[in-house]
Design a protein around this motif. Sequence first.
Motif, short mmCIF file in Angstrom:
data_model
loop_
_atom_site.label_atom_id
_atom_site.label_comp_id
_atom_site.label_asym_id
_atom_site.label_seq_id
_atom_site.Cartn_x
_atom_site.Cartn_y
_atom_site.Cartn_z
N SER A 112 9.47 11.45 7.58
CA SER A 112 9.56 10.52 6.46
C SER A 112 8.96 11.17 5.23
N ASN A 113 9.55 10.86 4.07
CA ASN A 113 8.98 11.37 2.82
C ASN A 113 7.55 10.87 2.70
N PRO A 121 -2.57 -2.02 1.15
CA PRO A 121 -2.78 -2.94 2.26
C PRO A 121 -1.85 -2.60 3.40
N PRO A 122 -2.27 -2.82 4.67
CA PRO A 122 -1.40 -2.50 5.80
C PRO A 122 -0.18 -3.38 5.81
N LYS A 123 0.96 -2.78 6.24
CA LYS A 123 2.18 -3.57 6.31
C LYS A 123 2.12 -4.51 7.49
N ILE A 185 -3.89 2.19 18.14
CA ILE A 185 -3.30 3.40 17.56
C ILE A 185 -4.28 4.55 17.68
N MET A 186 -3.78 5.69 18.12
CA MET A 186 -4.60 6.90 18.21
C MET A 186 -4.18 7.84 17.08
N ARG A 187 -5.07 8.07 16.14
CA ARG A 187 -4.73 8.82 14.94
C ARG A 187 -4.60 10.31 15.22
N ARG A 218 2.32 4.19 7.90
CA ARG A 218 1.80 3.18 6.99
C ARG A 218 2.83 2.79 5.93
N PHE A 219 3.64 3.75 5.48
CA PHE A 219 4.51 3.51 4.35
C PHE A 219 5.98 3.36 4.72
#
Length: 302
Positions: A112-113, A121-123, A185-187, A218-219
Amino acid sequence: MITTGKYFFFIDIDSHLSPTIGVFICLKCCGGHRLLGPNISKVLSVTIDEWTDEEIDAMIEVGGNSSANAIYEAHVPDGVKPGPDASSEQRNKYIRAKYEHQEFLKPGLKISNRSVPQPSPPKENSFHAPSSSSNPTPKPECLDGAIGHLKITVLQGANLAVRDMLSSDPYVVLQLGEQKVQTTIMRSNLNPIWNEDLMLSVPEDYGPVKLQVFDYDRFSADDIMGEAEIDIAPMLTSAMAYGDASMFGDMQIGKWLKSHDNALLEDSTVNIVDGKVKQEVSLQLQNVESGMIYLEIEWIPP
């Protein structure tokens, strides 16, 4: 050598950089990157422009041009990459194919770009687990007519697929009928260790448990990182045949056999262990280039 904050870089003084991609750019390729637009490749001068901390972190995260090229140029056909004497038109065409159209990535991979991170803010997404520092997913309410529960411990993943620049932010979703539960979620981890318990009520007309692994973005929309189905019939049939497991010593009471029709890495035995019916399951994720998930399932009677 260029020094910025606590970091320093050995680079050509006439270079530019693209923090959105994470690479340094020579003067000959700079124009081609500008044509992509800042949403794909934001071009900064090494000596004239100021770098923000976020842009520096983005460059460090990628790990340099060699690391970026290992992803963006994984499959470049012979004779396609321009040489030192290529024209501007040839360079621009290749840069667009490489970064915008992503023609040379590994099969199945799509990046993703990515913009340089900004506070946001989180989606909202009912699939999303909280971050890995949050509390585990709560136990679901018992369904009417349930014949029991499954406690599925998601132990770990291994060799999961890359869905970001160099890594992924994976989480696991389990579904049985209309029920969905998920891990945290594991970053930035392709070999995550969850050791996280998820609970599912088992209806009388149960089917397989569907497992999916996603990369949190996130985006943009989360990317699928593979899936598998878990046949729970061998466990339930064996557990009901033996009844009260606490009446028996440790022993094997059933088996789910590996075959071409399932995702098992090896045969999965159903055992009575310390008076409980348990099953260890190792899965090769399907419809993805790589990835394995390891589980432990425990049958909890009503």
